[in-house]
Design a protein around this motif. Structure first.
Motif, PDB file in Angstrom:
ATOM      1  N   SER A  63      47.712  38.632 -13.211  1.00  0.00           N
ATOM      2  CA  SER A  63      48.842  37.803 -12.793  1.00  0.00           C
ATOM      3  C   SER A  63      50.138  38.364 -13.358  1.00  0.00           C
ATOM      4  O   SER A  63      50.145  39.035 -14.392  1.00  0.00           O
TER       5      SER A  63
ATOM      6  N   ARG B  96      47.780  32.922  -3.122  1.00  0.00           N
ATOM      7  CA  ARG B  96      47.799  33.738  -4.348  1.00  0.00           C
ATOM      8  C   ARG B  96      49.173  33.725  -5.018  1.00  0.00           C
ATOM      9  O   ARG B  96      49.262  33.795  -6.240  1.00  0.00           O
TER      10      ARG B  96
ATOM     11  N   GLN C  28      55.462  33.657  -8.759  1.00  0.00           N
ATOM     12  CA  GLN C  28      54.229  33.736  -9.540  1.00  0.00           C
ATOM     13  C   GLN C  28      53.175  34.404  -8.679  1.00  0.00           C
ATOM     14  O   GLN C  28      52.871  33.916  -7.583  1.00  0.00           O
TER      15      GLN C  28
ATOM     16  N   ASN D 244      49.309  35.742  -8.524  1.00  0.00           N
ATOM     17  CA  ASN D 244      47.965  35.681  -9.093  1.00  0.00           C
ATOM     18  C   ASN D 244      46.995  36.493  -8.241  1.00  0.00           C
ATOM     19  O   ASN D 244      47.297  36.817  -7.083  1.00  0.00           O
TER      20      ASN D 244
END
Length: 119
Positions: free
Chosen positions: A17, A67, A82, A84
């Motif tokens: 991440s 994601r 963000q 991930n």
């Protein structure tokens, strides 16, 4: 004029991440919808995600849906991405962009931050 500066890029392993940020200055941040775009090696720049001026609406490319999460803090004049479950194909220079409300075109762009997904 709106100035945009991205930060937070780097090298991350597949499955990892990373959160990248974009700080805006120059105009009232809440007057702008914000977007993230990326350009991978040998590829054209593509849309990743965007968020409305108040954070009420978000939209994602199919390739990142589930994601990646876009968010913003108008009190800090900052938009975030963000990321991930990163994949090697997410490797790219990531750009943030600003678009005045009710406009179709992103008029302001940052310089980009490199994200590399590799083991």
């Amino acid at each position: 004029q709106v100035q945009l500066v991205e930060s937070g890029g780097g090298l991350v392993q597949p499955g990892g991440s990373l959160r990248i940020s974009c700080a805006a200055s120059g105009r009232t941040f809440s007057n702008y919808d914000m977007g993230w775009f990326r350009q991978g090696p040998g590829k054209e720049r593509e849309f990743v995600a965007d968020i409305s001026w108040n954070g009420g609406d978000t939209y994602y490319a199919d390739s990142v849906k589930g994601r990646f999460t876009i968010s913003r803090e108008n009190s800090k004049n900052t938009v975030y991405l963000q990321m991930n479950s990163l994949k090697p194909e997410d490797t790219a220079v990531y750009y943030c962009a600003a678009r005045e409300r009710r406009q179709l075109t992103y008029a302001y762009w940052g310089q980009g931050t490199q994200v590399t997904v590799s083991s």
